[in-house]
Motif scaffolding. Structure first.
Motif, PDB file in Angstrom:
ATOM      1  N   ILE A  69       0.811  -1.190   0.005  1.00  0.00           N
ATOM      2  CA  ILE A  69       0.082   0.146  -0.126  1.00  0.00           C
ATOM      3  C   ILE A  69       0.884   1.326  -0.082  1.00  0.00           C
ATOM      4  N   SER A  70       0.405   2.243  -0.780  1.00  0.00           N
ATOM      5  CA  SER A  70       1.219   3.273  -0.955  1.00  0.00           C
ATOM      6  C   SER A  70       1.238   4.313   0.229  1.00  0.00           C
ATOM      7  N   ARG A  71       1.831   5.344   0.297  1.00  0.00           N
ATOM      8  CA  ARG A  71       1.738   6.253   1.479  1.00  0.00           C
ATOM      9  C   ARG A  71       0.583   7.345   1.013  1.00  0.00           C
ATOM     10  N   PHE A  72      -0.275   7.557   1.972  1.00  0.00           N
ATOM     11  CA  PHE A  72      -1.055   8.660   1.488  1.00  0.00           C
ATOM     12  C   PHE A  72      -0.281   9.965   1.133  1.00  0.00           C
ATOM     13  N   ASN A  73      -0.454  10.475  -0.324  1.00  0.00           N
ATOM     14  CA  ASN A  73       0.384  11.577  -0.749  1.00  0.00           C
ATOM     15  C   ASN A  73      -0.332  12.856  -0.660  1.00  0.00           C
ATOM     16  N   VAL A  74       0.363  13.867  -1.421  1.00  0.00           N
ATOM     17  CA  VAL A  74       0.015  15.368  -1.572  1.00  0.00           C
ATOM     18  C   VAL A  74      -1.117  15.166  -2.650  1.00  0.00           C
ATOM     19  N   GLU A  75      -1.177  14.063  -3.237  1.00  0.00           N
ATOM     20  CA  GLU A  75      -2.205  14.118  -4.400  1.00  0.00           C
ATOM     21  C   GLU A  75      -3.589  13.433  -3.795  1.00  0.00           C
ATOM     22  N   ASN A  76      -3.216  13.229  -2.703  1.00  0.00           N
ATOM     23  CA  ASN A  76      -4.652  12.525  -1.807  1.00  0.00           C
ATOM     24  C   ASN A  76      -5.171  11.178  -2.646  1.00  0.00           C
ATOM     25  N   THR A  77      -4.376  10.479  -2.940  1.00  0.00           N
ATOM     26  CA  THR A  77      -4.611   9.008  -3.526  1.00  0.00           C
ATOM     27  C   THR A  77      -3.841   8.119  -2.596  1.00  0.00           C
ATOM     28  N   VAL A  78      -4.315   6.778  -2.661  1.00  0.00           N
ATOM     29  CA  VAL A  78      -3.846   5.786  -1.862  1.00  0.00           C
ATOM     30  C   VAL A  78      -3.861   4.676  -3.005  1.00  0.00           C
ATOM     31  N   ASP A  79      -2.933   3.792  -3.470  1.00  0.00           N
ATOM     32  CA  ASP A  79      -2.741   2.847  -4.309  1.00  0.00           C
ATOM     33  C   ASP A  79      -2.659   1.480  -3.313  1.00  0.00           C
ATOM     34  N   LEU A  80      -3.214   0.398  -4.000  1.00  0.00           N
ATOM     35  CA  LEU A  80      -2.866  -1.039  -3.340  1.00  0.00           C
ATOM     36  C   LEU A  80      -2.367  -1.808  -4.613  1.00  0.00           C
ATOM     37  N   GLN A  81      -1.315  -2.288  -4.401  1.00  0.00           N
ATOM     38  CA  GLN A  81      -0.562  -3.185  -5.381  1.00  0.00           C
ATOM     39  C   GLN A  81      -0.764  -4.398  -4.971  1.00  0.00           C
ATOM     40  N   MET A  82      -1.427  -5.257  -5.701  1.00  0.00           N
ATOM     41  CA  MET A  82      -1.759  -6.713  -5.436  1.00  0.00           C
ATOM     42  C   MET A  82      -0.981  -7.780  -6.470  1.00  0.00           C
ATOM     43  N   ASN A  83       0.011  -8.296  -5.768  1.00  0.00           N
ATOM     44  CA  ASN A  83       0.666  -9.127  -6.601  1.00  0.00           C
ATOM     45  C   ASN A  83       0.264 -10.703  -6.326  1.00  0.00           C
ATOM     46  N   SER A  84       0.752 -11.586  -7.105  1.00  0.00           N
ATOM     47  CA  SER A  84       0.628 -13.233  -6.842  1.00  0.00           C
ATOM     48  C   SER A  84      -0.594 -13.616  -6.102  1.00  0.00           C
ATOM     49  N   LEU A  85      -1.955 -12.847  -6.991  1.00  0.00           N
ATOM     50  CA  LEU A  85      -3.001 -13.192  -6.610  1.00  0.00           C
ATOM     51  C   LEU A  85      -3.743 -14.550  -6.679  1.00  0.00           C
ATOM     52  N   LYS A  86      -4.467 -14.670  -5.790  1.00  0.00           N
ATOM     53  CA  LYS A  86      -5.072 -16.029  -5.619  1.00  0.00           C
ATOM     54  C   LYS A  86      -6.587 -16.148  -5.794  1.00  0.00           C
ATOM     55  N   PRO A  87      -7.142 -17.045  -6.096  1.00  0.00           N
ATOM     56  CA  PRO A  87      -8.691 -17.158  -6.153  1.00  0.00           C
ATOM     57  C   PRO A  87      -9.426 -16.667  -4.753  1.00  0.00           C
ATOM     58  N   GLU A  88      -8.785 -17.163  -3.922  1.00  0.00           N
ATOM     59  CA  GLU A  88      -9.421 -16.602  -2.399  1.00  0.00           C
ATOM     60  C   GLU A  88      -9.208 -15.077  -2.439  1.00  0.00           C
ATOM     61  N   ASP A  89      -8.624 -14.288  -3.147  1.00  0.00           N
ATOM     62  CA  ASP A  89      -8.618 -12.835  -3.051  1.00  0.00           C
ATOM     63  C   ASP A  89      -9.750 -12.120  -3.939  1.00  0.00           C
ATOM     64  N   THR A  90     -10.502 -13.023  -4.258  1.00  0.00           N
ATOM     65  CA  THR A  90     -11.782 -12.639  -5.115  1.00  0.00           C
ATOM     66  C   THR A  90     -12.694 -11.835  -3.987  1.00  0.00           C
ATOM     67  N   ALA A  91     -13.116 -10.794  -4.325  1.00  0.00           N
ATOM     68  CA  ALA A  91     -13.907 -10.029  -3.502  1.00  0.00           C
ATOM     69  C   ALA A  91     -14.344  -8.634  -4.025  1.00  0.00           C
ATOM     70  N   VAL A  92     -15.096  -7.869  -3.276  1.00  0.00           N
ATOM     71  CA  VAL A  92     -15.346  -6.389  -3.379  1.00  0.00           C
ATOM     72  C   VAL A  92     -14.418  -5.597  -2.717  1.00  0.00           C
ATOM     73  N   TYR A  93     -13.654  -4.681  -2.987  1.00  0.00           N
ATOM     74  CA  TYR A  93     -12.744  -4.113  -2.359  1.00  0.00           C
ATOM     75  C   TYR A  93     -13.028  -2.708  -2.287  1.00  0.00           C
ATOM     76  N   TYR A  94     -12.897  -2.166  -1.120  1.00  0.00           N
ATOM     77  CA  TYR A  94     -13.578  -0.877  -0.614  1.00  0.00           C
ATOM     78  C   TYR A  94     -12.570  -0.066  -0.116  1.00  0.00           C
ATOM     79  N   CYS A  95     -12.473   1.311  -0.505  1.00  0.00           N
ATOM     80  CA  CYS A  95     -11.372   2.050  -0.034  1.00  0.00           C
ATOM     81  C   CYS A  95     -12.076   2.673   1.221  1.00  0.00           C
ATOM     82  N   ASN A  96     -11.268   3.057   2.291  1.00  0.00           N
ATOM     83  CA  ASN A  96     -11.760   3.537   3.454  1.00  0.00           C
ATOM     84  C   ASN A  96     -10.909   4.656   4.099  1.00  0.00           C
TER      85      ASN A  96
END
Length: 118
Positions: A69-96
């Protein structure tokens, strides 16, 4: 008030990668931490990863070593980089976003679907 807009997500094969991005607007100066949660059908919503404005990160055990997860930056965005994904990662993802004193405010994005095929 804080508004959160997510982008990214989609369909990927197992072992692949995806990047989710969350853009915050509104009273962003009140934000103390941002993160990503996910909810699979029949399951409760669970924390995936979070980061405070001070850079402290927290990850679910199931994604440690695979997601960043990236740091909350001056552009007010946060990124989640997901690697080596597995079928159990299947879901609806919500930003909070949590903000205000004692994190009394709790904001959610609309959610984005991530599907990992086997």
């Amino acid at each position: 008030q804080v508004q959160l807009v997510e982008s990214g997500g989609g369909l990927v094969q197992a072992g692949g990668s995806l990047r989710l991005s969350c853009a915050a607007s509104g009273s962003t100066g009140s934000i103390n931490a941002m993160g990503w949660y996910r909810q699979a059908p029949g399951n409760q919503r669970e924390l995936v990863a979070s980061v405070t404005t001070g850079g402290i990160r927290n990850f679910a055990d199931s994604v440690k070593g695979r997601f960043t997860i990236s740091r909350f930056n001056v552009e007010n965005t946060v990124d989640l980089q997901m690697n080596s994904l597995k079928p159990e990662d299947t879901a609806v993802y919500y930003c909070n976003a949590k903000g205000g004193s004692y994190n009394r405010y709790n904001y959610w994005g609309q959610g984005t679907q991530v599907t990992v095929s086997s």
